[in-house]
Design a protein around this motif. Structure first.
Motif: not given
Length: 229
Positions: A45-62, A80-86
């Motif tokens: 799975g791929l973490n969805i974060r609040k911002g563009p970087g690993t220093n931002y909190g995880v808000v979900g996953a694809y 994306t519509s849910k947040g930021w992903v790498s």
């Protein structure tokens, strides 16, 4: 002289340095007309974060293989519509622009009324035959040139009664219902005025006031019939 020239150019150089620094970190928006579709390539799975970087909190996953739409990119991260992903875990699916058109789908609706009656149902695989008012077609109920129907209408062997009435089995429709169907390249709209036995299955007997024309009509199989009541 050199020091004086250097002092004059210093503010210009400083300004250019700031501009290039900002350009290197600017967020690149993707317009709705060029939004891209990607597929997640991450087994766990791929973490969805609040911002563009690993220093931002995880808000979900694809989930792995999920398809997502990217609307912005920034420093290797995609919004994306849910947040930021790498972007490292994304594979582009299509380069086709995401656009909205006003094209309407082909209509699959059925006319809601026919002869003042509302659409009730469609019966498929109906067998359609033809009959007239003669003794051969009606037996006891025929006078030779006319026949009595269950609804009370007397059908006669003249052209004014052609292609207006029919008999039908209960599985097709009730007495008084209007039915429409296509047979031999023609659309018929007729009223059920007589009853056929249920043992015939799905069947309609179209009234054609001429015995030889009944033979010419023949037997039509697998006909869809629309019923209005």
């Amino acid at each position: 002289m050199k020091n004086s020239l250097l002092r004059k150019m210093l503010p210009i150089l400083l300004t250019l340095t700031i501009i290039f620094s900002l350009a290197s970190i600017v967020t690149i928006p993707v317009s709705a007309a060029t939004a891209q579709t990607y597929q997640v390539k991450a087994n766990s799975g791929l973490n969805i974060r609040k911002g563009p970087g690993t220093n931002y909190g995880v808000v979900g996953a694809y989930k792995n293989k999920a398809k997502i739409t990217v609307t912005q990119t920034k420093n290797g991260w995609c919004k994306t519509s849910k947040g930021w992903v790498s972007k490292n875990y994304l594979t582009k699916v299509s380069n086709t622009a995401t656009t909205t058109t006003n094209k309407k789908p082909a209509s699959t609706t059925t006319s809601t009324t026919v002869n003042g009656k509302k659409y009730k149902k469609t019966v498929n695989n109906v067998k359609v035959t033809a009959y007239c008012a003669c003794h051969s077609c009606n037996g006891y109920w025929s006078s030779g040139s006319s026949t009595q129907t269950a609804i009370g209408i007397i059908l006669r062997n003249n052209s004014s009664y052609a292609n207006k009435y029919c008999a039908a089995t209960p599985s097709v429709g009730n007495l008084g219902d209007t039915v429409t169907f296509k047979a031999k390249g023609k659309t018929y709209t007729v009223k059920i005025v007589d009853r056929l036995g249920s043992s015939y299955g799905n069947k309609i007997d179209l009234f054609i006031p001429n015995h030889s024309n009944c033979y010419k009509f023949g037997v039509q199989y697998g006909t869809p019939v629309k019923v209005y009541r």
